[in-house]
Design a protein around this motif. Sequence first.
Motif, mmCIF file in Angstrom:
data_model
loop_
_atom_site.group_PDB
_atom_site.id
_atom_site.type_symbol
_atom_site.label_atom_id
_atom_site.label_comp_id
_atom_site.label_asym_id
_atom_site.label_seq_id
_atom_site.Cartn_x
_atom_site.Cartn_y
_atom_site.Cartn_z
ATOM 1 N N LEU A 3 0.831 -1.198 0.000
ATOM 2 C CA LEU A 3 0.000 0.000 0.000
ATOM 3 C C LEU A 3 0.868 1.251 0.000
ATOM 4 C CD1 LEU A 3 -2.747 1.382 0.156
ATOM 5 C CD2 LEU A 3 -2.636 1.153 2.637
ATOM 6 N N MET A 4 1.925 1.259 0.785
ATOM 7 C CA MET A 4 2.808 2.425 0.835
ATOM 8 C C MET A 4 3.495 2.667 -0.516
ATOM 9 S SD MET A 4 2.230 3.857 3.586
ATOM 10 C CE MET A 4 3.448 5.137 3.421
ATOM 11 N N VAL A 5 3.838 1.587 -1.204
ATOM 12 C CA VAL A 5 4.442 1.720 -2.538
ATOM 13 C C VAL A 5 3.440 2.378 -3.483
ATOM 14 C CG1 VAL A 5 5.314 0.438 -4.534
ATOM 15 C CG2 VAL A 5 6.012 -0.220 -2.222
ATOM 16 N N VAL A 7 0.869 4.304 -2.673
ATOM 17 C CA VAL A 7 0.643 5.687 -2.248
ATOM 18 C C VAL A 7 1.793 6.575 -2.715
ATOM 19 C CG1 VAL A 7 0.502 7.195 -0.224
ATOM 20 C CG2 VAL A 7 -0.855 5.106 -0.303
ATOM 21 N N LYS A 8 3.024 6.134 -2.503
ATOM 22 C CA LYS A 8 4.186 6.917 -2.932
ATOM 23 C C LYS A 8 4.208 7.092 -4.446
ATOM 24 C CE LYS A 8 7.176 5.701 0.927
ATOM 25 N NZ LYS A 8 8.351 4.934 1.376
ATOM 26 N N ASP A 9 3.865 6.028 -5.176
ATOM 27 C CA ASP A 9 3.843 6.082 -6.633
ATOM 28 C C ASP A 9 2.795 7.074 -7.123
ATOM 29 O OD1 ASP A 9 4.666 5.133 -9.260
ATOM 30 O OD2 ASP A 9 2.696 4.137 -9.335
ATOM 31 N N MET A 10 1.608 7.019 -6.545
ATOM 32 C CA MET A 10 0.549 7.943 -6.953
ATOM 33 C C MET A 10 0.946 9.379 -6.643
ATOM 34 S SD MET A 10 -3.456 8.153 -5.920
ATOM 35 C CE MET A 10 -4.100 7.044 -7.133
ATOM 36 N N TYR A 11 1.498 9.601 -5.468
ATOM 37 C CA TYR A 11 1.906 10.955 -5.092
ATOM 38 C C TYR A 11 3.006 11.470 -6.022
ATOM 39 C CZ TYR A 11 3.414 14.944 -2.387
ATOM 40 O OH TYR A 11 3.743 16.217 -2.000
ATOM 41 N N ALA A 12 3.951 10.612 -6.353
ATOM 42 C CA ALA A 12 5.047 11.013 -7.239
ATOM 43 C C ALA A 12 4.538 11.375 -8.634
ATOM 44 C CB ALA A 12 6.084 9.893 -7.326
ATOM 45 N N LYS A 13 3.560 10.642 -9.133
ATOM 46 C CA LYS A 13 3.079 10.846 -10.502
ATOM 47 C C LYS A 13 1.997 11.918 -10.616
ATOM 48 C CE LYS A 13 4.305 6.289 -12.132
ATOM 49 N NZ LYS A 13 3.845 4.953 -12.464
ATOM 50 N N GLN A 14 1.170 12.059 -9.567
ATOM 51 C CA GLN A 14 0.020 12.957 -9.684
ATOM 52 C C GLN A 14 -0.050 14.033 -8.611
ATOM 53 O OE1 GLN A 14 -3.645 10.791 -10.056
ATOM 54 N NE2 GLN A 14 -2.761 9.317 -11.467
ATOM 55 N N GLY A 15 0.806 13.950 -7.612
ATOM 56 C CA GLY A 15 0.735 14.913 -6.529
ATOM 57 C C GLY A 15 -0.457 14.625 -5.635
ATOM 58 N N ILE A 16 -0.738 15.550 -4.758
ATOM 59 C CA ILE A 16 -1.838 15.360 -3.794
ATOM 60 C C ILE A 16 -3.192 15.258 -4.501
ATOM 61 C CG2 ILE A 16 -2.325 17.792 -3.287
ATOM 62 C CD1 ILE A 16 -2.005 15.043 -0.643
ATOM 63 N N GLY A 17 -3.322 15.899 -5.662
ATOM 64 C CA GLY A 17 -4.575 15.848 -6.424
ATOM 65 C C GLY A 17 -4.961 14.457 -6.870
ATOM 66 N N GLY A 18 -3.977 13.584 -7.026
ATOM 67 C CA GLY A 18 -4.263 12.209 -7.432
ATOM 68 C C GLY A 18 -5.139 11.464 -6.439
ATOM 69 N N PHE A 19 -5.035 11.849 -5.185
ATOM 70 C CA PHE A 19 -5.838 11.190 -4.153
ATOM 71 C C PHE A 19 -7.290 11.663 -4.169
ATOM 72 C CE2 PHE A 19 -1.475 11.034 -2.551
ATOM 73 C CZ PHE A 19 -1.355 9.670 -2.362
ATOM 74 N N TYR A 20 -7.540 12.751 -4.867
ATOM 75 C CA TYR A 20 -8.891 13.312 -4.916
ATOM 76 C C TYR A 20 -9.510 13.207 -6.302
ATOM 77 C CZ TYR A 20 -7.771 15.062 -0.352
ATOM 78 O OH TYR A 20 -7.438 15.139 0.972
ATOM 79 N N ARG A 21 -8.967 12.347 -7.111
ATOM 80 C CA ARG A 21 -9.489 12.149 -8.464
ATOM 81 C C ARG A 21 -10.936 11.683 -8.375
ATOM 82 N NH1 ARG A 21 -5.670 8.322 -11.656
ATOM 83 N NH2 ARG A 21 -6.314 7.101 -9.906
ATOM 84 N N GLY A 22 -11.822 12.373 -9.054
ATOM 85 C CA GLY A 22 -13.229 11.982 -9.068
ATOM 86 C C GLY A 22 -14.040 12.529 -7.913
ATOM 87 N N VAL A 23 -13.444 13.359 -7.058
ATOM 88 C CA VAL A 23 -14.175 13.838 -5.886
ATOM 89 C C VAL A 23 -15.363 14.718 -6.273
ATOM 90 C CG1 VAL A 23 -12.807 15.907 -5.343
ATOM 91 C CG2 VAL A 23 -13.891 14.620 -3.504
ATOM 92 N N GLU A 24 -15.221 15.519 -7.358
ATOM 93 C CA GLU A 24 -16.347 16.374 -7.749
ATOM 94 C C GLU A 24 -17.544 15.532 -8.180
ATOM 95 O OE1 GLU A 24 -13.719 15.476 -10.951
ATOM 96 O OE2 GLU A 24 -13.213 17.037 -9.538
ATOM 97 N N ALA A 25 -17.286 14.438 -8.869
ATOM 98 C CA ALA A 25 -18.379 13.545 -9.261
ATOM 99 C C ALA A 25 -19.012 12.910 -8.034
ATOM 100 C CB ALA A 25 -17.873 12.461 -10.214
#
Length: 150
Positions: A3-5, A7-25
């Motif tokens: 899971l940490m791998v 999370v780190k990968d997503m953060y590296a590729k997309q920044g903090i916004g990657g964790f909120y993808r689809g939140v507006e929907a």
Amino acid sequence: ARLMVLVKDMYAKQGIGGFYRGVEANVLRACVLNATKMGCYDISKGYVTEATGWDRKDIRTSFSAAFVAGFFMTCTVSPFDRIRTNLMNQPADKKIYDGFLDCVVKTVKADGVGSLWRGFIPIWARFAPQATLQLLTIEFLYGACGFKSI
């Protein structure tokens, strides 16, 4: 550890916004879902009362109206579920959609308008009992606390 791998990968590729993808929907979905549930439930209770002669507080009225509300919840929320799923399932290394509206346009172009309701029956199979239990519970709690029913 895995899971940490991720999370780190997503953060590296997309920044903090990657964790909120689809939140507006998801926020739009929640607003539509609750507005549909409560509005259709209240209106359906009136129709059920008129058609059957049952009292608005009768559990049969509440059950019937909640079931109908579950159907209309599915009608209004299915498109938001589809768009939310598309947004959230984008690969971590590339962005397919530039937001909610772009996702809607690309989804409809690729799969047609009807695709927004893909999975209707399973969603309704989840919403009808959920709405029924929620709304019957609300009615019970209102009565137990001395409030008027919906």
